[in-house]
Enzyme design. Structure first.
Site, short mmCIF file in Angstrom:
data_model
loop_
_atom_site.label_atom_id
_atom_site.label_comp_id
_atom_site.label_asym_id
_atom_site.label_seq_id
_atom_site.Cartn_x
_atom_site.Cartn_y
_atom_site.Cartn_z
N HIS A 197 49.95 49.93 39.78
CA HIS A 197 49.42 50.90 40.74
C HIS A 197 48.55 51.94 40.04
O HIS A 197 48.55 53.12 40.44
CB HIS A 197 50.56 51.56 41.54
CG HIS A 197 51.11 50.66 42.60
ND1 HIS A 197 50.56 50.55 43.85
CD2 HIS A 197 52.16 49.79 42.57
CE1 HIS A 197 51.26 49.69 44.57
NE2 HIS A 197 52.22 49.20 43.81
N ASP A 239 45.37 50.43 38.61
CA ASP A 239 44.08 49.76 38.47
C ASP A 239 43.06 50.30 39.46
O ASP A 239 41.88 50.50 39.12
CB ASP A 239 44.22 48.24 38.61
CG ASP A 239 44.86 47.78 39.90
OD1 ASP A 239 45.58 48.58 40.53
OD2 ASP A 239 44.64 46.60 40.27
N SER A 253 49.51 35.01 42.14
CA SER A 253 49.22 33.65 42.58
C SER A 253 47.85 33.57 43.25
O SER A 253 47.16 32.56 43.15
CB SER A 253 50.30 33.17 43.56
OG SER A 253 50.40 34.03 44.69
N ASP A 295 43.95 41.68 38.14
CA ASP A 295 44.49 40.33 38.26
C ASP A 295 43.44 39.28 37.92
O ASP A 295 43.68 38.34 37.15
CB ASP A 295 45.02 40.10 39.67
CG ASP A 295 46.19 40.98 40.01
OD1 ASP A 295 46.70 41.66 39.10
OD2 ASP A 295 46.59 41.00 41.18
#
Length: 416
Positions: free
Chosen positions: A56, A58, A154, A199
């Protein structure tokens, strides 16, 4: 000197043509061949990631320290002729969808299939300035070992696998960060998640056996060697809890961060120094909490990176504990199941450090464990938690980023 990286997740990503057998793709290639009656011509793989510290922050342009893991999304594909349609199939979900390339590709297509937003968004990004016929007949089969909704990215693994696959089909090679940014935009626009770049950058840029210190403001990455495997093992502890409010709560936390930055007269909370935490005292309570978390967490990432570089493993645990408290108490993104896992792991002498990881509200914790006790850690963490929760604890290795291949003709022969 050590030899080249080997094993799953450490194959060299530079080769565009595969010249040896790919065991991890063999089953997927066989399935594609058996069902389609022809073999795929292209393959790609992109890893999930676990964030060691720095959650929390980025979207506040902070520092983060993730590593890619040896759980990944695999995809194989072929161009099936002159059809104006493209097809994506998920082997794990037993689900598929098609798109008509003669129609606009817009957010909301196949809204009844949440997973579809990620490949659709990436496909749209590559067709923004190209003739759609360049991908006519695209037929993709994918599978993933990254647990969905677990906080292990994912979605980024799917995005980067599809992006890498498409680039090999088109015969192009974007700059790595440009490819990551395209995938980030796809997730923001098509999945509606206001994510930062962490990510996608990790799934693209990570190096085998290294964590990645990523500066979300400058978008610069630094690889930091992880301790040897005979010293430290990294475990993911999946609570198997998935809370529906996770995506909306993520967007809410980001909005509060932006309000706090505006109230303090800065563009992003990254601009505040650790010593200025006291300045947030006049903010509304919710803005105080998130500002305190962001400023302190960024500083913890810096200290954690320094400890890794110098091999001071004893400093990692306290930093991870402080990070979890901050995510729990200030950001309020933990949940009872994650807190129970963290408390249980902290009671085990082999645990060097443990914290929740990812967006929160369920999902996973990450634990650094003394390698000598790694083999028994999954059983011991279950015993420490008790019967109220049945988590899945599994080891992960720091792995390489996305890679793709053009399959040579012999790998396209039916595999019996």
């Amino acid at each position: 000197m050590p030899g080249p990286p080997t094993g799953p997740g450490c194959a060299a990503p530079s080769s565009r043509t595969l010249t040896s057998t790919m065991p991890r793709h063999a089953g997927l290639i066989r399935r594609f061949t058996d069902v389609r009656g022809r073999a795929p011509a292209f393959a790609a793989e992109a890893p999930g990631r676990v964030n060691l510290i720095g959650d929390h922050v980025d979207y506040a342009e902070g520092l983060v320290l993730p590593m890619a893991i040896d759980r990944s999304c695999l995809a194989v594909a072929d161009l099936g002729g002159s059809s104006n349609r493209v097809r994506f199939e998920s082997l794990d979900l037993g689900d598929s969808f098609e798109l008509d390339l003669t129609r606009p590709i817009e957010p909301g297509l196949h809204a009844d299939k949440p997973w579809a937003a990620y490949p659709i968004g990436v496909l749209a990004g590559y067709l923004d300035d190209r003739d759609p016929s360049t991908l006519s007949g695209l037929d993709v089969l994918l599978t993933s070992t990254v647990p969905i909704g677990s906080g292990l990215s994912s979605s980024a693994a799917i995005e980067l696998a599809i992006a890498t696959l498409i680039e090999h089909i088109l015969g192009i090679e974007s700059e790595p960060l440009d490819r990551a940014r395209l995938c980030q935009r796809a997730e923001q626009r098509f999945a509606g998640v206001p994510c930062g770049l962490m990510d996608q950058a990790t799934s693209e840029l990570a190096e085998c056996r290294h964590a990645m210190l990523f500066d979300c403001r400058s978008e610069r990455a630094e690889s930091i060697r992880m301790p040897p495997s005979d010293q430290l093992a990294t475990f993911v502890i999946d609570t198997k809890v998935r809370h529906e409010l996770a995506s909306s709560a993520y967007a809410d936390r980001r909005a509060v961060c932006e309000r706090a930055a505006h109230s303090l007269g800065v563009r992003r909370l990254r601009e505040l120094e650790p010593g200025s935490i006291g300045d947030v005292g006049l903010l509304p309570e919710d803005e105080q909490r998130v500002a305190r978390h962001v400023v302190s967490e960024i500083h913890r990432v810096y200290l954690f990176a320094e400890a890794l570089r110098s091999g001071r493993l004893d400093q990692l645990g306290p930093l991870m504990a402080a990070s979890h408290r901050s995510l729990r108490d200030d950001m309020r993104v933990s949940c009872p199941e994650l807190d129970a896992v963290v408390r249980a792991a902290q009671t085990l002498p082999e645990t060097i450090g443990v914290r929740m990881t990812g967006g929160g509200f369920g999902g996973c914790a990450v634990a650094l464990v003394d390698a000598e006790a790694a083999s028994s850690f999954p059983q011991r963490i279950q015993m420490a938690i008790g019967p109220s929760l049945d988590p899945d604890a599994f080891p992960v290795r720091a792995s390489a980023g996305a890679r793709g291949w053009v399959l040579p003709p012999r790998n396209r022969e039916p595999m019996r």
